[in-house]
Design a protein around this motif. Structure first.
Motif, PDB file in Angstrom:
ATOM      1  N   ASP A  14       0.845  -1.203   0.000  1.00 24.99           N
ATOM      2  CA  ASP A  14       0.000   0.000   0.000  1.00 24.99           C
ATOM      3  C   ASP A  14       0.878   1.249   0.000  1.00 24.99           C
ATOM      4  O   ASP A  14       1.281   1.749   1.053  1.00 24.99           O
ATOM      5  CB  ASP A  14      -0.915  -0.021   1.223  1.00 24.99           C
ATOM      6  N   LYS A  15       1.150   1.767  -1.179  1.00 26.11           N
ATOM      7  CA  LYS A  15       2.030   2.936  -1.306  1.00 26.11           C
ATOM      8  C   LYS A  15       1.429   4.175  -0.651  1.00 26.11           C
ATOM      9  O   LYS A  15       2.159   5.004  -0.089  1.00 26.11           O
ATOM     10  CB  LYS A  15       2.305   3.224  -2.788  1.00 26.11           C
ATOM     11  N   GLU A  16       0.109   4.314  -0.728  1.00 25.52           N
ATOM     12  CA  GLU A  16      -0.536   5.474  -0.110  1.00 25.52           C
ATOM     13  C   GLU A  16      -0.405   5.421   1.407  1.00 25.52           C
ATOM     14  O   GLU A  16      -0.183   6.447   2.062  1.00 25.52           O
ATOM     15  CB  GLU A  16      -2.012   5.543  -0.518  1.00 25.52           C
ATOM     16  N   GLN A  18       1.999   4.011   3.055  1.00 24.03           N
ATOM     17  CA  GLN A  18       3.398   4.298   3.375  1.00 24.03           C
ATOM     18  C   GLN A  18       3.655   5.801   3.474  1.00 24.03           C
ATOM     19  O   GLN A  18       4.468   6.250   4.290  1.00 24.03           O
ATOM     20  CB  GLN A  18       4.314   3.681   2.315  1.00 24.03           C
ATOM     21  N   LYS A  19       2.940   6.588   2.673  1.00 20.89           N
ATOM     22  CA  LYS A  19       3.144   8.042   2.666  1.00 20.89           C
ATOM     23  C   LYS A  19       2.725   8.699   3.979  1.00 20.89           C
ATOM     24  O   LYS A  19       3.111   9.837   4.257  1.00 20.89           O
ATOM     25  CB  LYS A  19       2.365   8.672   1.513  1.00 20.89           C
ATOM     26  N   GLU A  20       1.935   7.984   4.785  1.00 24.58           N
ATOM     27  CA  GLU A  20       1.466   8.550   6.052  1.00 24.58           C
ATOM     28  C   GLU A  20       2.546   8.545   7.130  1.00 24.58           C
ATOM     29  O   GLU A  20       2.355   9.115   8.200  1.00 24.58           O
ATOM     30  CB  GLU A  20       0.230   7.786   6.533  1.00 24.58           C
TER      31      GLU A  20
END
Length: 396
Positions: A14-16, A18-20
């Protein structure tokens, strides 16, 4: 059925998500912290969060899971390959210090629990949560399966007068939770101050799954639990740690075999068969055997005893089986039966078997010679409250 994705697998995919996590990262993990491809979580975290991973923490048995049990501590170190400091949370302290946490924004926890109260990883987690409460640190639990399923409950609720590092919270011996759910229970019912907790749930997981059904690879979570089968028997055989009965440490099937130099397994087999039959305890076979531990109790001495073969996991009740077995050993051995001397897991003034049982009532039951009905009365005390609390936090 699709294979289960553990918390680390979900995060990797889940790349999104990871951005958190944009700040400095710490990782609490051990050898069993692997993804579905058997890549270590720390490797995955370094790959996902380039330059952000700053510190590593290890639980009991160490970051590399090479150290034995009961107050055998591991040192803080610097990892020569990962070029990161590794702080031991089973050292002069079980609680991370301010210095250990300094500069960390996100602390990921990826530990393989085994579903039994008498296993320290969940307490390393709850002590970490308590330390991070009030700090600007997010604690993220990468959830993992309960290897003995997260549905079945067994054993007495811990009396907090007997709290220790092998039992900090009022839960049964077989608690029926994932490690992420333990964190949720802690925050809702046990924590005096809430931490900033997030649980990254598994995908495709259901509560009734035994570990093999998840499709995930098994890596032993501690040196003496090499097999999933051992996790099932451990619910009961951990009791023998508080006695001079060998729980099989120093053999290749630790916590699946039990014995003592004075036990004559063939002579006792008939009595045990009758005992378990009259109490309707099924799903297992006690196979008489002799073994010689290479270390710990009775090292170099031949022991008679039994290997517990689990034939039907859904029927097997390891806590009851081993409580009755220990009671029989107590009766047969007489003065040759001994309780382990303290200290046990940093407690210096209580009988180790009471710390393992989480009460003195079970020991007194054993010594009294009373039957299973009385033991079941002890088992039921506090069960209704626990089940209500548990139901309120279940993630699956």
């Amino acid at each position: 059925m699709s294979s289960v994705l553990s918390g680390i697998d979900v995060l990797e995919g889940d790349k999104e998500l990871q951005k958190e996590f944009s700040g400095n990262i710490g990782v609490l993990c051990h050898s069993a912290s692997v993804n579905k491809s058997l890549d270590h979580t720390l490797q995955s975290m370094i790959k996902m969060f380039k330059g952000q991973v700053k510190k590593v923490y290890g639980p009991q048995h160490g970051f590399v899971t090479d150290v034995q049990d009961n107050m055998v501590e591991t040192d803080h170190t610097f990892h020569p390959f990962f070029k990161l400091p590794v702080y031991s949370l089973y050292s002069e302290t079980r609680i991370p210090t301010d210095e250990m946490l300094e500069g960390i924004d996100h602390l990921f926890v990826d530990l393989q629990d085994v579903g039994t109260r008498i296993y320290t990883y969940i307490y390393t987690l709850t002590l970490l949560l308590e330390k991070c409460a009030g700090k600007d640190i997010e604690v993220i639990v990468l959830d993992r399966p309960n290897p003995i399923n997260a549905k079945d409950i067994e054993g007495n609720i811990l009396d907090t007068n007997f709290a220790s590092f092998v039992g900090r919270h009022p839960i049964p011996v077989r608690h029926g939770l994932t490690i992420g759910e333990v964190a949720c229970m802690h925050q809702k019912y046990w924590a005096k101050e809430k931490a900033n907790l997030r649980v990254i749930k598994m995908k495709n997981y259901s509560r009734g799954m035994n570990f093999e059904e998840t499709g995930l690879p098994w890596v032993m979570p501690s040196p003496n639990l090499p097999t999933v089968e051992g996790c099932f028997t451990f619910v009961g055989t951990v009791l023998f740690e508080g006695t001079n009965i060998s729980e099989g440490r120093g053999s290749t099937r630790s916590l699946e075999i039990v014995g003592h130099p004075k036990i004559r397994p063939w002579e006792l087999e008939g009595e045990l068969k009758e005992l378990f039959s009259e109490n309707n305890l099924t799903g297992f076979k006690l196979r008489p055997l002799n073994f010689m531990p290479t270390f710990q109790k009775h090292a170099g001495t031949a022991c008679g005893g039994y290997q517990i073969h689990v034939l039907d996991r859904s029927a097997f009740r390891p806590w009851k089986v081993c409580q009755l077995l220990c009671q029989k050993f107590y009766q047969v051995l007489g003065s040759d039966f001994k309780y382990k001397e303290d200290p046990y897991e940093y407690e210096f003034d209580k009988n180790p078997v009471d710390l393992i049982n989480g009460t003195d009532k079970v020991r007194m039951w054993m010594e009294s010679g009373e039957g299973l009905e009385k033991l079941e009365e002890i088992e039921e005390q506090g069960r209704e409250t626990y089940m209500e609390q548990r139901a309120s936090i279940l993630l699956y």
